[in-house]
Design an enzyme around this catalytic site. Structure first.
Site, PDB file in Angstrom:
ATOM      1  N   HIS A 167      -9.888 -11.014  -5.698  1.00 20.22           N
ATOM      2  CA  HIS A 167     -11.108 -11.118  -4.876  1.00 20.22           C
ATOM      3  C   HIS A 167     -12.235 -11.742  -5.692  1.00 20.22           C
ATOM      4  O   HIS A 167     -12.338 -11.535  -6.897  1.00 20.22           O
ATOM      5  CB  HIS A 167     -11.542  -9.730  -4.381  1.00 20.22           C
ATOM      6  CG  HIS A 167     -10.605  -9.155  -3.353  1.00 20.22           C
ATOM      7  ND1 HIS A 167     -10.967  -8.924  -2.058  1.00 20.22           N
ATOM      8  CD2 HIS A 167      -9.305  -8.786  -3.445  1.00 20.22           C
ATOM      9  CE1 HIS A 167      -9.948  -8.429  -1.391  1.00 20.22           C
ATOM     10  NE2 HIS A 167      -8.918  -8.329  -2.215  1.00 20.22           N
TER      11      HIS A 167
ATOM     12  N   ASN B 285      -1.061  -1.525  -7.645  1.00 25.31           N
ATOM     13  CA  ASN B 285      -1.750  -2.776  -7.945  1.00 25.31           C
ATOM     14  C   ASN B 285      -3.254  -2.609  -7.747  1.00 25.31           C
ATOM     15  O   ASN B 285      -3.691  -2.017  -6.761  1.00 25.31           O
ATOM     16  CB  ASN B 285      -1.225  -3.920  -7.067  1.00 25.31           C
ATOM     17  CG  ASN B 285       0.245  -4.196  -7.348  1.00 25.31           C
ATOM     18  OD1 ASN B 285       1.111  -3.954  -6.513  1.00 25.31           O
ATOM     19  ND2 ASN B 285       0.526  -4.663  -8.532  1.00 25.31           N
TER      20      ASN B 285
ATOM     21  N   ARG C  69      -2.902  12.484 -19.137  1.00 23.36           N
ATOM     22  CA  ARG C  69      -4.135  13.283 -19.142  1.00 23.36           C
ATOM     23  C   ARG C  69      -5.146  12.759 -18.128  1.00 23.36           C
ATOM     24  O   ARG C  69      -6.107  13.429 -17.790  1.00 23.36           O
ATOM     25  CB  ARG C  69      -4.755  13.306 -20.535  1.00 23.36           C
ATOM     26  CG  ARG C  69      -4.198  14.441 -21.397  1.00 23.36           C
ATOM     27  CD  ARG C  69      -4.949  14.530 -22.714  1.00 23.36           C
ATOM     28  NE  ARG C  69      -4.700  13.377 -23.567  1.00 23.36           N
ATOM     29  CZ  ARG C  69      -3.705  13.311 -24.454  1.00 23.36           C
ATOM     30  NH1 ARG C  69      -2.865  14.323 -24.589  1.00 23.36           N
ATOM     31  NH2 ARG C  69      -3.543  12.238 -25.188  1.00 23.36           N
TER      32      ARG C  69
ATOM     33  N   ASP D 155       1.417  -8.398   1.842  1.00 22.61           N
ATOM     34  CA  ASP D 155       0.231  -8.943   1.177  1.00 22.61           C
ATOM     35  C   ASP D 155       0.380 -10.474   1.063  1.00 22.61           C
ATOM     36  O   ASP D 155      -0.152 -11.101   0.144  1.00 22.61           O
ATOM     37  CB  ASP D 155       0.015  -8.312  -0.204  1.00 22.61           C
ATOM     38  CG  ASP D 155      -1.393  -8.484  -0.747  1.00 22.61           C
ATOM     39  OD1 ASP D 155      -2.312  -8.759   0.055  1.00 22.61           O
ATOM     40  OD2 ASP D 155      -1.577  -8.367  -1.972  1.00 22.61           O
TER      41      ASP D 155
HETATM   42 ZN    ZN Z   1      -4.270  -8.067   0.128  1.00 21.63          ZN
END
Ligand code: ZN
Length: 381
Positions: free
Chosen positions: A138, A216, A224, A271
């Site tokens: 993005h 992703n 931890r 995607d």
């Molecule tokens: Zn996407």
């Protein structure tokens, strides 16, 4: 679209989340009217013992065949939809990527018309309310802190067709925006996030119910610092998306997620971006330049993975062959579960009387040989 006369498909191996049975089905006016066991009561189109699975449901898809949903362009969006239909996806959500709010609203308004036409099952805003540190492909310049009021405007632009929004739960305003989304009938997905385990739990408490491509664009599992992955996987309210293309997630981690979340809370997604179905080359994802080489899409600037060139039939095959899912489990994660996430289980997601005749006919090696959408053959086997 013409109304189809009654059609019988016989000698089929019908796969449902519950099992596989030899049988037949009839289709009328775009819907399945009967599903039976054994030989068909009348002559039909024989499928020669091939598997029939419900049409795939893809809840996270950016385009294909040169069409990119983030542009909002209807003509090329139709090309993308047609490409994915050929690969068995009969229901899909169009995913946008982070961009200026006015541009997102315009793209949503345009794609809403394809939703009106029944070509898309809704619009997904992937961002802009996501983490700068986990923004993947993005545009960092487009990222914003979540704002319930601003988001309400985006929902309005989509005229009732906005189905999902991806939000990073740790950002200021995130929890209120998640509540705003859920209150307006939009699925709140948590992802592209740097949240801690506890911040992720708060996002789920606020109404987050989907993990945007689990693993992703989020911190890894730490013993931890369990982070978002553990919080999303363990919570019964959350369905996890997985990109099962062999690039985004190691097969062992696909299996791990599946073993924890099970077929009822796992949704395979593509995607997919605009290069899907095309050759290697230079493409765009939103404002970002993307190089596709060997079918793997990466940002031109730094090589970050930028969507996929995956189709759902490939994801289905990989689920069976690489992750060891049974056919009924593979049907759950590619159809029944994503249909349930979208609130569409009453009309699609399984092969049953009363539901849409959305079917995929598979060869013995699970290649697509036929696709029917709403009773019309896209590809006749
Ligand atoms: Zn996407």
């Amino acid at each position: 679209m013409s109304i189809t006369a009654s059609v019988t498909l016989s000698d089929a191996r019908i796969v449902s989340p519950e099992g596989v049975h030899d049988g037949w089905l009839t289709i009328e006016d775009g819907r399945v009217t009967h599903v039976g066991q054994g030989p068909a009561p009348r002559d039909g189109h024989s499928l020669g013992g091939r598997h029939v699975v419900p049409g795939f449901v893809d809840i996270h898809n950016h385009g294909g065949a040169g069409g990119s949903f983030p542009t909002g362009d209807q003509e090329t969006a139709r090309d993308a939809i047609a490409l994915h239909e050929k690969h068995g996806t009969t229901t899909m959500v169009a995913s946008l990527v982070s961009g200026p709010v006015a541009g997102l609203a315009a793209a949503a308004a345009s794609l809403a018309e394809l939703c009106d036409d029944g070509l898309l099952a809704g619009i997904h805003f992937e961002g802009p309310y996501i983490s700068k540190d986990r923004c993947g492909a993005h545009d960092p310049a487009a990222l914003r802190d979540p704002s319930p009021g601003e988001f309400a405007g985006l929902v309005k632009a989509g005229r009732g067709h906005v189905r999902m929004v991806t939000i990073a739960a740790e950002l200021p305003g995130a929890l209120d925006t998640i509540r705003e989304a859920v209150g307006s009938g939009v699925i709140a997905a948590i992802g592209h996030s740097d949240a801690t385990f506890e911040q992720t739990q708060a996002g789920i408490e606020a109404g987050g119910s989907v993990a945007t491509h689990l693993y992703n664009a989020m911190p890894g599992l730490g013993h931890r610092a369990p982070g978002p992955i553990a919080a999303l996987l363990e919570d019964e309210r959350v369905t996890v998306e997985l990109i099962n293309d062999g690039v985004h997630v190691h097969p062992a981690m696909i299996k791990l997620a599946f073993d924890v979340a099970g077929p009822g809370r796992t949704a395979l997604i593509t995607d997919a971006m605009m290069a899907t179905g095309l050759s290697d080359g230079v493409y765009k994802l939103g404002a970002m330049d993307v190089n596709v080489a060997g079918g793997v899409a990466r940002l031109a600037t730094d090589g970050t993975i930028a969507g996929s060139t995956l189709t759902m039939d490939v994801a289905f095959r990989r689920a069976v062959r690489m992750a060891g899912l049974t056919l009924p489990e593979a049907v759950s994660v590619t159809s029944a579960t994503p249909a349930r996430v979208l609130g569409l289980s009453d009309r699609l997601g399984t092969i049953a009387a009363g539901k849409f005749a959305d079917l995929v006919v598979l060869s013995s090696d699970l290649e697509v040989e036929g696709v029917m959408r709403r009773g019309i053959w896209i590809t006749e086997p």
